[in-house]
Design a protein around this motif. Sequence first.
Motif, PDB file in Angstrom:
ATOM      1  N   PHE A   1      62.476 -18.381  60.664  1.00  0.00           N
ATOM      2  CA  PHE A   1      62.644 -19.431  59.648  1.00  0.00           C
ATOM      3  C   PHE A   1      61.792 -20.650  59.982  1.00  0.00           C
ATOM      4  O   PHE A   1      61.182 -21.270  59.098  1.00  0.00           O
ATOM      5  CB  PHE A   1      64.120 -19.825  59.551  1.00  0.00           C
ATOM      6  CG  PHE A   1      64.398 -20.864  58.506  1.00  0.00           C
ATOM      7  CD1 PHE A   1      64.374 -20.536  57.159  1.00  0.00           C
ATOM      8  CD2 PHE A   1      64.669 -22.179  58.872  1.00  0.00           C
ATOM      9  CE1 PHE A   1      64.626 -21.495  56.180  1.00  0.00           C
ATOM     10  CE2 PHE A   1      64.922 -23.144  57.912  1.00  0.00           C
ATOM     11  CZ  PHE A   1      64.897 -22.801  56.571  1.00  0.00           C
ATOM     12  N   THR A   2      61.726 -20.985  61.276  1.00  0.00           N
ATOM     13  CA  THR A   2      60.899 -22.125  61.711  1.00  0.00           C
ATOM     14  C   THR A   2      59.419 -21.807  61.550  1.00  0.00           C
ATOM     15  O   THR A   2      58.629 -22.657  61.126  1.00  0.00           O
ATOM     16  CB  THR A   2      61.206 -22.458  63.195  1.00  0.00           C
ATOM     17  OG1 THR A   2      62.595 -22.772  63.334  1.00  0.00           O
ATOM     18  CG2 THR A   2      60.362 -23.639  63.665  1.00  0.00           C
ATOM     19  N   ILE A   3      59.037 -20.577  61.868  1.00  0.00           N
ATOM     20  CA  ILE A   3      57.631 -20.177  61.759  1.00  0.00           C
ATOM     21  C   ILE A   3      57.147 -20.230  60.309  1.00  0.00           C
ATOM     22  O   ILE A   3      56.012 -20.624  60.027  1.00  0.00           O
ATOM     23  CB  ILE A   3      57.436 -18.759  62.345  1.00  0.00           C
ATOM     24  CG1 ILE A   3      57.625 -18.786  63.865  1.00  0.00           C
ATOM     25  CG2 ILE A   3      56.046 -18.211  62.008  1.00  0.00           C
ATOM     26  CD1 ILE A   3      57.656 -17.420  64.500  1.00  0.00           C
TER      27      ILE A   3
ATOM     28  N   PRO B   1      62.000 -27.954  70.488  1.00  0.00           N
ATOM     29  CA  PRO B   1      61.108 -28.205  71.636  1.00  0.00           C
ATOM     30  C   PRO B   1      61.399 -29.511  72.372  1.00  0.00           C
ATOM     31  O   PRO B   1      61.217 -29.571  73.596  1.00  0.00           O
ATOM     32  CB  PRO B   1      59.722 -28.232  70.994  1.00  0.00           C
ATOM     33  CG  PRO B   1      59.962 -28.538  69.554  1.00  0.00           C
ATOM     34  CD  PRO B   1      61.260 -27.895  69.210  1.00  0.00           C
ATOM     35  N   LEU B   2      61.866 -30.541  71.663  1.00  0.00           N
ATOM     36  CA  LEU B   2      62.135 -31.829  72.308  1.00  0.00           C
ATOM     37  C   LEU B   2      63.353 -31.765  73.223  1.00  0.00           C
ATOM     38  O   LEU B   2      63.487 -32.602  74.134  1.00  0.00           O
ATOM     39  CB  LEU B   2      62.338 -32.922  71.251  1.00  0.00           C
ATOM     40  CG  LEU B   2      61.132 -33.201  70.333  1.00  0.00           C
ATOM     41  CD1 LEU B   2      61.470 -34.275  69.314  1.00  0.00           C
ATOM     42  CD2 LEU B   2      59.915 -33.627  71.165  1.00  0.00           C
TER      43      LEU B   2
ATOM     44  N   ASP C   1      65.982 -18.560  74.875  1.00  0.00           N
ATOM     45  CA  ASP C   1      64.940 -19.409  75.462  1.00  0.00           C
ATOM     46  C   ASP C   1      63.816 -19.662  74.459  1.00  0.00           C
ATOM     47  O   ASP C   1      63.350 -20.793  74.297  1.00  0.00           O
ATOM     48  CB  ASP C   1      64.376 -18.746  76.716  1.00  0.00           C
ATOM     49  CG  ASP C   1      63.182 -19.495  77.288  1.00  0.00           C
ATOM     50  OD1 ASP C   1      63.382 -20.520  77.944  1.00  0.00           O
ATOM     51  OD2 ASP C   1      62.035 -19.031  77.056  1.00  0.00           O
ATOM     52  N   ARG C   2      63.373 -18.612  73.758  1.00  0.00           N
ATOM     53  CA  ARG C   2      62.307 -18.763  72.748  1.00  0.00           C
ATOM     54  C   ARG C   2      62.795 -19.575  71.557  1.00  0.00           C
ATOM     55  O   ARG C   2      62.032 -20.340  70.964  1.00  0.00           O
ATOM     56  CB  ARG C   2      61.826 -17.384  72.290  1.00  0.00           C
ATOM     57  CG  ARG C   2      61.074 -16.586  73.336  1.00  0.00           C
ATOM     58  CD  ARG C   2      59.816 -17.325  73.816  1.00  0.00           C
ATOM     59  NE  ARG C   2      60.097 -18.283  74.887  1.00  0.00           N
ATOM     60  CZ  ARG C   2      59.340 -19.314  75.170  1.00  0.00           C
ATOM     61  NH1 ARG C   2      58.249 -19.568  74.466  1.00  0.00           N
ATOM     62  NH2 ARG C   2      59.653 -20.146  76.157  1.00  0.00           N
ATOM     63  N   TYR C   3      64.081 -19.414  71.198  1.00  0.00           N
ATOM     64  CA  TYR C   3      64.648 -20.200  70.105  1.00  0.00           C
ATOM     65  C   TYR C   3      64.595 -21.692  70.420  1.00  0.00           C
ATOM     66  O   TYR C   3      64.159 -22.505  69.597  1.00  0.00           O
ATOM     67  CB  TYR C   3      66.089 -19.768  69.838  1.00  0.00           C
ATOM     68  CG  TYR C   3      66.923 -20.831  69.160  1.00  0.00           C
ATOM     69  CD1 TYR C   3      66.747 -21.122  67.810  1.00  0.00           C
ATOM     70  CD2 TYR C   3      67.865 -21.564  69.884  1.00  0.00           C
ATOM     71  CE1 TYR C   3      67.499 -22.122  67.194  1.00  0.00           C
ATOM     72  CE2 TYR C   3      68.626 -22.553  69.286  1.00  0.00           C
ATOM     73  CZ  TYR C   3      68.438 -22.833  67.941  1.00  0.00           C
ATOM     74  OH  TYR C   3      69.169 -23.827  67.343  1.00  0.00           O
TER      75      TYR C   3
ATOM     76  N   SER D   1      66.304 -30.094  78.568  1.00  0.00           N
ATOM     77  CA  SER D   1      67.733 -30.319  78.834  1.00  0.00           C
ATOM     78  C   SER D   1      68.569 -29.069  78.552  1.00  0.00           C
ATOM     79  O   SER D   1      69.539 -28.785  79.261  1.00  0.00           O
ATOM     80  CB  SER D   1      68.251 -31.490  77.982  1.00  0.00           C
ATOM     81  OG  SER D   1      68.079 -31.220  76.601  1.00  0.00           O
ATOM     82  N   LEU D   2      68.185 -28.287  77.522  1.00  0.00           N
ATOM     83  CA  LEU D   2      68.955 -27.100  77.167  1.00  0.00           C
ATOM     84  C   LEU D   2      68.614 -25.889  78.037  1.00  0.00           C
ATOM     85  O   LEU D   2      69.460 -25.038  78.291  1.00  0.00           O
ATOM     86  CB  LEU D   2      68.724 -26.743  75.693  1.00  0.00           C
ATOM     87  CG  LEU D   2      69.297 -27.712  74.656  1.00  0.00           C
ATOM     88  CD1 LEU D   2      68.885 -27.281  73.243  1.00  0.00           C
ATOM     89  CD2 LEU D   2      70.820 -27.790  74.754  1.00  0.00           C
TER      90      LEU D   2
END
Length: 310
Positions: free
Chosen positions: A223-225, A129-130, A121-123, A134-135
């Motif tokens: 990695f995103t952070i 985020p967009l 969920d956090r991933y 849906s996911l």
Amino acid sequence: MKREAQHNVSEFSILGLSEKMELHLPIFVTILLLYILIIFGNLTIIAVIWGNSHLHSPMYILLLNLSLIDIAYTSNILPKLLNILLTEKKMISFVGCMTQLYFFIALASIEVILLAAMAYDRYVAICQPLRYSSLMSLKYCIRLAISAWTIGLLDPTGHISLVSKLSFCSSHRIDHFFCDLSPLLKISCSDTYNVEMMNYIVGSLLTLSTFLLTLISYAFIIFTIIKIKSAEGRYKAFSTCSSHLTCISIFYGTIICLYMRPASSYYPEQDKFFSLLYIVLVPLLNPIIYSLKNHDFKDGVSKIIHKLTL
């Protein structure tokens, strides 16, 4: 012969945390205070999420389920331990022991699935985020929770079936503070190969797979952070992730070390210490890590306090 193996012992004696009488009262007070804090903290989470419609989102629905698990998890073990410390009545019936073992395995299984679902969920929220709506729709989240409970409640059936057929003719003294799998296998005079193999297979399929899914999710998150330009934003995100990973590391680390090994390598004092980490420490930390540091949750607490004081 099979009937004799099943009925050769009607009850077990749980030795507890320590056989030194002078330590029983301070241990009792400590465990009781921690148990009260665990129940209070997790009931607060459930009440706040249940009472605030704006918190009825996938992340908080999963958190509510985690709090239910933590309450059930500790309530399966700590009340009996407290009774042993206070009254010195260490006996537990064979059926009671098998019941405690069943719920211990079941609730642990549900928790590892929920932790993996929360990491996913956090991933999605941070890395995609967009596509979050849906996911990770509310309907999909509820299905995840139902699946976790279903798999978890079915998981221990094989273990309990095999353990209940073991012979315990050599001893009925469990050198632990609850009916755990390893100390039960240690005192059995039957061949425990089938039980141990099932433990390895089920443990590998469920525990290791959910652990890897959780690690992969957090690897993508980190990695995103790293790519966040704001130093303050990176610090806040890393602070949250490090807290989550600390709790997850304690939970998975102790489970893998304690249960992914032969029964012959059971060491009572060491195992009791590590068992306390995931039975007491993790349910105590979860409310702080997953909610009390969250601004939306704090707003929910403020609204409930405001309603109660009107």
